[in-house]
Motif scaffolding. Structure first.
Motif, PDB file in Angstrom:
ATOM      1  N   LYS A  38       0.805  -1.219   0.000  1.00  0.00           N
ATOM      2  CA  LYS A  38       0.000   0.000   0.000  1.00  0.00           C
ATOM      3  C   LYS A  38       0.844   1.279   0.000  1.00  0.00           C
ATOM      4  CE  LYS A  38      -4.144   1.936   2.219  1.00  0.00           C
ATOM      5  NZ  LYS A  38      -3.747   3.350   2.293  1.00  0.00           N
ATOM      6  N   ALA A  39       1.783   1.398   0.923  1.00  0.00           N
ATOM      7  CA  ALA A  39       2.561   2.636   1.039  1.00  0.00           C
ATOM      8  C   ALA A  39       3.412   2.921  -0.196  1.00  0.00           C
ATOM      9  CB  ALA A  39       3.421   2.606   2.293  1.00  0.00           C
ATOM     10  N   PRO A  40       4.253   1.983  -0.657  1.00  0.00           N
ATOM     11  CA  PRO A  40       5.073   2.298  -1.828  1.00  0.00           C
ATOM     12  C   PRO A  40       4.268   2.455  -3.110  1.00  0.00           C
ATOM     13  CG  PRO A  40       5.355   0.007  -1.205  1.00  0.00           C
ATOM     14  CD  PRO A  40       4.594   0.663  -0.103  1.00  0.00           C
ATOM     15  N   PHE A  41       3.186   1.698  -3.257  1.00  0.00           N
ATOM     16  CA  PHE A  41       2.399   1.816  -4.486  1.00  0.00           C
ATOM     17  C   PHE A  41       1.628   3.134  -4.538  1.00  0.00           C
ATOM     18  CE2 PHE A  41       1.789  -2.305  -7.034  1.00  0.00           C
ATOM     19  CZ  PHE A  41       3.140  -2.592  -6.934  1.00  0.00           C
ATOM     20  N   GLU A  42       1.108   3.585  -3.409  1.00  0.00           N
ATOM     21  CA  GLU A  42       0.437   4.885  -3.411  1.00  0.00           C
ATOM     22  C   GLU A  42       1.441   5.991  -3.721  1.00  0.00           C
ATOM     23  OE1 GLU A  42      -3.431   4.224  -0.494  1.00  0.00           O
ATOM     24  OE2 GLU A  42      -1.587   5.037   0.379  1.00  0.00           O
ATOM     25  N   HIS A  43       2.640   5.857  -3.202  1.00  0.00           N
ATOM     26  CA  HIS A  43       3.724   6.798  -3.513  1.00  0.00           C
ATOM     27  C   HIS A  43       3.984   6.824  -5.009  1.00  0.00           C
ATOM     28  CE1 HIS A  43       8.035   8.318  -2.350  1.00  0.00           C
ATOM     29  NE2 HIS A  43       7.646   8.803  -3.504  1.00  0.00           N
ATOM     30  N   MET A  44       4.135   5.640  -5.611  1.00  0.00           N
ATOM     31  CA  MET A  44       4.419   5.570  -7.042  1.00  0.00           C
ATOM     32  C   MET A  44       3.203   5.949  -7.886  1.00  0.00           C
ATOM     33  SD  MET A  44       7.162   2.482  -7.550  1.00  0.00           S
ATOM     34  CE  MET A  44       6.867   1.403  -6.154  1.00  0.00           C
ATOM     35  N   GLY A  45       2.016   5.737  -7.341  1.00  0.00           N
ATOM     36  CA  GLY A  45       0.814   6.153  -8.051  1.00  0.00           C
ATOM     37  C   GLY A  45       0.771   7.660  -8.229  1.00  0.00           C
ATOM     38  N   ARG A  46       1.160   8.391  -7.182  1.00  0.00           N
ATOM     39  CA  ARG A  46       1.183   9.857  -7.273  1.00  0.00           C
ATOM     40  C   ARG A  46       2.244  10.318  -8.283  1.00  0.00           C
ATOM     41  NH1 ARG A  46       0.427   9.070  -1.648  1.00  0.00           N
ATOM     42  NH2 ARG A  46       2.658   9.296  -1.222  1.00  0.00           N
ATOM     43  N   LEU A  47       3.386   9.650  -8.279  1.00  0.00           N
ATOM     44  CA  LEU A  47       4.434  10.004  -9.236  1.00  0.00           C
ATOM     45  C   LEU A  47       3.975   9.725 -10.666  1.00  0.00           C
ATOM     46  CD1 LEU A  47       7.696   8.636  -7.552  1.00  0.00           C
ATOM     47  CD2 LEU A  47       6.978  11.017  -7.782  1.00  0.00           C
ATOM     48  N   PHE A  48       3.308   8.613 -10.860  1.00  0.00           N
ATOM     49  CA  PHE A  48       2.825   8.239 -12.193  1.00  0.00           C
ATOM     50  C   PHE A  48       1.804   9.250 -12.698  1.00  0.00           C
ATOM     51  CE2 PHE A  48       0.316   5.757 -15.251  1.00  0.00           C
ATOM     52  CZ  PHE A  48       1.324   5.153 -15.989  1.00  0.00           C
ATOM     53  N   GLU A  49       0.897   9.666 -11.825  1.00  0.00           N
ATOM     54  CA  GLU A  49      -0.101  10.663 -12.220  1.00  0.00           C
ATOM     55  C   GLU A  49       0.572  11.986 -12.584  1.00  0.00           C
ATOM     56  OE1 GLU A  49      -3.777   8.971  -9.429  1.00  0.00           O
ATOM     57  OE2 GLU A  49      -2.670  10.772  -8.832  1.00  0.00           O
ATOM     58  N   GLY A  50       1.642  12.332 -11.852  1.00  0.00           N
ATOM     59  CA  GLY A  50       2.364  13.565 -12.158  1.00  0.00           C
ATOM     60  C   GLY A  50       3.047  13.519 -13.509  1.00  0.00           C
ATOM     61  N   LYS A  51       3.500  12.327 -13.893  1.00  0.00           N
ATOM     62  CA  LYS A  51       4.174  12.167 -15.182  1.00  0.00           C
ATOM     63  C   LYS A  51       3.195  11.951 -16.335  1.00  0.00           C
ATOM     64  CE  LYS A  51       8.380  10.197 -13.161  1.00  0.00           C
ATOM     65  NZ  LYS A  51       9.300   9.045 -13.128  1.00  0.00           N
ATOM     66  N   HIS A  52       1.935  11.665 -15.996  1.00  0.00           N
ATOM     67  CA  HIS A  52       0.901  11.438 -17.007  1.00  0.00           C
ATOM     68  C   HIS A  52      -0.316  12.308 -16.668  1.00  0.00           C
ATOM     69  CE1 HIS A  52       3.440   7.838 -17.160  1.00  0.00           C
ATOM     70  NE2 HIS A  52       3.040   7.675 -18.415  1.00  0.00           N
ATOM     71  N   PRO A  53      -0.242  13.603 -16.944  1.00  0.00           N
ATOM     72  CA  PRO A  53      -1.352  14.521 -16.625  1.00  0.00           C
ATOM     73  C   PRO A  53      -2.688  14.014 -17.164  1.00  0.00           C
ATOM     74  CG  PRO A  53       0.559  15.739 -17.373  1.00  0.00           C
ATOM     75  CD  PRO A  53       0.873  14.296 -17.624  1.00  0.00           C
ATOM     76  N   GLY A  54      -3.696  14.065 -16.320  1.00  0.00           N
ATOM     77  CA  GLY A  54      -5.029  13.613 -16.719  1.00  0.00           C
ATOM     78  C   GLY A  54      -5.282  12.145 -16.450  1.00  0.00           C
ATOM     79  N   THR A  55      -4.249  11.430 -16.008  1.00  0.00           N
ATOM     80  CA  THR A  55      -4.389  10.000 -15.709  1.00  0.00           C
ATOM     81  C   THR A  55      -4.610   9.808 -14.210  1.00  0.00           C
ATOM     82  OG1 THR A  55      -2.993   9.314 -17.560  1.00  0.00           O
ATOM     83  CG2 THR A  55      -3.229   7.756 -15.742  1.00  0.00           C
ATOM     84  N   LYS A  56      -5.497   8.894 -13.862  1.00  0.00           N
ATOM     85  CA  LYS A  56      -5.787   8.575 -12.469  1.00  0.00           C
ATOM     86  C   LYS A  56      -5.470   7.112 -12.202  1.00  0.00           C
ATOM     87  CE  LYS A  56      -7.375   9.258  -8.306  1.00  0.00           C
ATOM     88  NZ  LYS A  56      -6.616  10.097  -7.353  1.00  0.00           N
ATOM     89  N   VAL A  57      -4.715   6.864 -11.123  1.00  0.00           N
ATOM     90  CA  VAL A  57      -4.394   5.494 -10.723  1.00  0.00           C
ATOM     91  C   VAL A  57      -5.267   5.116  -9.537  1.00  0.00           C
ATOM     92  CG1 VAL A  57      -2.604   3.893  -9.967  1.00  0.00           C
ATOM     93  CG2 VAL A  57      -2.001   5.800 -11.480  1.00  0.00           C
ATOM     94  N   HIS A  58      -6.092   4.093  -9.709  1.00  0.00           N
ATOM     95  CA  HIS A  58      -6.948   3.583  -8.630  1.00  0.00           C
ATOM     96  C   HIS A  58      -6.316   2.314  -8.062  1.00  0.00           C
ATOM     97  CE1 HIS A  58     -10.279   6.304  -9.596  1.00  0.00           C
ATOM     98  NE2 HIS A  58     -10.048   6.021 -10.866  1.00  0.00           N
ATOM     99  N   PHE A  59      -6.442   2.131  -6.755  1.00  0.00           N
ATOM    100  CA  PHE A  59      -5.885   0.935  -6.118  1.00  0.00           C
ATOM    101  C   PHE A  59      -6.969   0.129  -5.421  1.00  0.00           C
ATOM    102  CE2 PHE A  59      -2.161   3.788  -6.229  1.00  0.00           C
ATOM    103  CZ  PHE A  59      -1.244   2.937  -6.860  1.00  0.00           C
ATOM    104  N   ASN A  60      -6.795  -1.171  -5.478  1.00  0.00           N
ATOM    105  CA  ASN A  60      -7.637  -2.115  -4.754  1.00  0.00           C
ATOM    106  C   ASN A  60      -6.688  -3.013  -3.962  1.00  0.00           C
ATOM    107  OD1 ASN A  60      -9.786  -3.794  -3.922  1.00  0.00           O
ATOM    108  ND2 ASN A  60      -9.508  -5.144  -5.687  1.00  0.00           N
ATOM    109  N   PHE A  61      -6.497  -2.711  -2.666  1.00  0.00           N
ATOM    110  CA  PHE A  61      -5.553  -3.454  -1.843  1.00  0.00           C
ATOM    111  C   PHE A  61      -6.284  -4.533  -1.044  1.00  0.00           C
ATOM    112  CE2 PHE A  61      -3.456   0.770  -2.179  1.00  0.00           C
ATOM    113  CZ  PHE A  61      -2.266   0.356  -2.767  1.00  0.00           C
ATOM    114  N   GLY A  62      -5.618  -5.663  -0.871  1.00  0.00           N
ATOM    115  CA  GLY A  62      -6.213  -6.743  -0.099  1.00  0.00           C
ATOM    116  C   GLY A  62      -5.300  -7.949  -0.071  1.00  0.00           C
ATOM    117  N   ALA A  63      -5.792  -9.037   0.504  1.00  0.00           N
ATOM    118  CA  ALA A  63      -5.034 -10.287   0.515  1.00  0.00           C
ATOM    119  C   ALA A  63      -4.877 -10.782  -0.921  1.00  0.00           C
ATOM    120  CB  ALA A  63      -5.750 -11.334   1.360  1.00  0.00           C
TER     121      ALA A  63
END
Length: 256
Positions: A38-63
């Motif tokens: 969760k922590a590193p992927f949310e971090h990288m999700g924000r970076l990815f969105e910054g590098k791809h304006p208009g793109t949204k990364v959604h996460f589904n975390f679980g077992a």
């Protein structure tokens, strides 16, 4: 599957389907990932969105096992990241993966944890054999990779038969952490990254590498997502030097 597991599974599917209904193809991606990421992927999700304006990364975390079953049941996902190869093997055998996108990307360690307060007398795995130790929390080995690794550690040390009746099975590693933090169990076994920064639990021992199969995190793109290009770009970022540095920052092992 227990009724509680079924309810969590169905709710997870519902949330993912609702999110999928709102997605605009090509501008959003859904990443189903092991809860320990969760922590590193949310971090990288924000970076990815910054590098791809208009793109949204959604996460589904679980077992990982639960996420695998959601994907097999048709829940929308562009990317799957599991905490062990087992779940990815099943999806690959079922034809759910985009060929050539599967990669191992990180490692981890199994640790023994106890409540931070009051100070526990448990200081090693061998202490789990003691009569005064009555409850040991681990993830359900059937669906939680950390639980399967924990079971392997206990079996390889020859103490499984001794402690089996003390085991409390949990639905995910966060539940293990909660039980230990609230002193509802005497000890628990989780990934090092789950416990490393917690003030509520104490790591007292690290499982030897030879006591279990290597903890490998695996990532791949899912077929038929409609966002294949973005999915591959996100995976490339995870595998990049930048991604490796972020994973290391959050305590994950870089693979050679």
């Amino acid at each position: 599957m227990k009724w509680s597991d079924r309810i969590i599974f169905l709710l997870g599917c519902l949330l993912v389907f609702l999110s999928g209904a709102e997605r605009a193809a090509g501008s959003e991606i859904m990443v189903s990932a092991a809860l320990s990421l969760k922590a590193p992927f949310e971090h990288m999700g924000r970076l990815f969105e910054g590098k791809h304006p208009g793109t949204k990364v959604h996460f589904n975390f679980g077992a990982s096992g639960m996420l695998q079953r959601q994907i097999e049941g048709g829940a929308p996902a562009d990317i799957f990241a599991s905490a062990s190869p087992k779940e990815m093997d099943s999806l690959e055998a079922g034809g759910f993966l985009v060929r050539g996108t599967r990669s191992n990307f990180a490692g981890n360690t199994i640790v023994l944890i106890v409540p931070s307060s009051p100070r526990s007398r448990i200081r090693s795995f061998d202490d789990l054999r003691k009569k005064e130790v009555r409850r040991i929390a681990i993830g359900n080995p059937a669906s939680v990779p950390a639980g399967k690794y924990a079971e392997d550690v206990l079996k390889s040390s020859g103490m499984w038969a001794t402690v089996q009746d003390k085991i409390v099975l949990c639905e995910h590693v966060r539940q293990v952490m909660d039980y230990v933090a609230r002193n509802e169990v005497d000890a628990g076994m989780v990934f090092q990254t789950d416990a490393g920064n917690s003030k509520d639990v104490e790591i007292v021992s690290e499982a030897p590498d030879q006591s279990h199969k290597p903890v490998l995190y695996v990532i791949a793109a899912i077929k038929g997502s409609g966002n294949g290009m973005l999915a591959k770009e996100f995976i490339s970022m995870i595998l990049s030097d930048e991604g490796r540095k972020i994973l290391k920052k959050y305590g994950f092992r870089n693979l050679k």
